[in-house]
Design an enzyme around this catalytic site. Structure first.
Site, PDB file in Angstrom:
ATOM      1  CE1 TYR A 116       7.592   3.811   1.161  1.00 42.73           C
ATOM      2  CE2 TYR A 116       7.504   5.265  -1.009  1.00 42.73           C
ATOM      3  CZ  TYR A 116       8.146   4.229  -0.355  1.00 42.73           C
ATOM      4  OH  TYR A 116       9.131   3.409  -0.911  1.00 42.73           O
ATOM      5  CG  PHE A 173       8.770  -0.392  -3.792  1.00 47.31           C
ATOM      6  CD1 PHE A 173       9.188  -0.772  -2.512  1.00 47.31           C
ATOM      7  CD2 PHE A 173       7.938  -1.432  -4.423  1.00 47.31           C
ATOM      8  CE1 PHE A 173       8.815  -2.180  -2.053  1.00 47.31           C
ATOM      9  CE2 PHE A 173       7.962  -2.563  -3.874  1.00 47.31           C
ATOM     10  CZ  PHE A 173       8.098  -2.901  -2.721  1.00 47.31           C
ATOM     11  CG  ASP A 186      -0.159   0.003   2.484  1.00 48.73           C
ATOM     12  OD1 ASP A 186       0.708  -0.118   2.699  1.00 48.73           O
ATOM     13  OD2 ASP A 186      -1.146   0.904   3.376  1.00 48.73           O
ATOM     14  CG  HIS A 220       9.402  -6.129   1.648  1.00 49.57           C
ATOM     15  ND1 HIS A 220       9.978  -4.778   2.202  1.00 49.57           N
ATOM     16  CD2 HIS A 220       8.268  -5.650   1.108  1.00 49.57           C
ATOM     17  CE1 HIS A 220       9.249  -3.783   1.626  1.00 49.57           C
ATOM     18  NE2 HIS A 220       8.343  -4.193   0.927  1.00 49.57           N
TER      19      HIS A 220
END
Length: 222
Positions: free
Chosen positions: A64, A75, A62, A184
């Site tokens: 920031y 990202f 989702d 991640h």
């Protein structure tokens, strides 16, 4: 809605009663809370990367949730915003993998314009409340988008970082495509298999093998 070939592909969604009810919920969130990204940037990933141009898909969770960071690309942060730790690690791996200079700017718009769909699974969030919109219904749409990309005749690279993104592997069944997966890039996990995974060179090698122009992952400094 979008202004490119996604509108035709998603026309049945845009016209559906269910989508209109869902967007009323989204509208109410934006009216009653501070939410990100800005409303007109929610669908930025689709606006910047047409379906026909997709070479690589990088799936995020989702947006920031800090002020001024998110702008509709997974990202990515707006120009002038301090690089988040996960993006710093992505750039470190990019440098180690392709010997690309680490940029001082985290705006990944050039990637999106170069055929990299930067798709968050959940397209909005309340300020300072990560995953606050996870039950709103976004994943019905974004899972459908992943399924549509799976149907593409041209080979596509799907980059799945972390367990959330890897859960989408169930929708990628077309053997023409390549799935690149690892932990991640978060500082909590990057040293457990993200660093050294070489996703960027693997993606470009696959594209080259399939006679598709490679992605230029270089980013400008500002």
């Amino acid at each position: 809605m979008i202004g490119n070939d996604w509108d035709n592909l998603l026309s049945s969604v845009w016209k559906s009663e269910g989508f209109h009810k869902f967007m009323k919920k989204v509208d109410n969130e934006y009216k009653n809370y501070t939410c990100y990204p800005e409303y007109n940037n929610i669908f930025n990933a689709l606006k910047l990367t047409q379906y026909k141009d997709i070479k690589v898909v990088i799936i995020g969770q989702d947006p920031y949730h800090g002020e001024g960071e998110a702008h509709g690309l997974s990202f990515s942060v707006r120009r002038g915003v301090k690089l988040p730790p996960s993006l710093q690690n992505i750039f470190k791996e990019l440098h180690d993998d392709l010997n690309i200079d680490i940029p001082n700017c985290g705006d990944l718009t050039p990637w999106a314009q170069n055929g990299v769909l930067l798709l968050n699974s959940i397209l909005s969030v309340r300020k300072d409340s990560p995953l606050s919109h996870k039950d709103l219904g976004w994943q019905l749409l974004t899972d459908h988008i992943i399924k549509l990309i799976n149907l593409k005749a041209e080979p596509v690279v799907f980059i799945l970082w972390g367990s959330f993104a890897r859960s989408k592997k169930q929708f990628i069944t077309n053997k023409k495509h390549l799935i690149i997966e690892s932990v991640h890039p978060s500082p909590l996990s990057a040293y457990n298999g993200f660093f050294g995974s070489r996703p960027f060179s693997k993606a470009n090698n696959f594209l080259k093998q399939n006679k598709i122009k490679e992605v230029d992952f270089r980013l400008p400094n500002y």
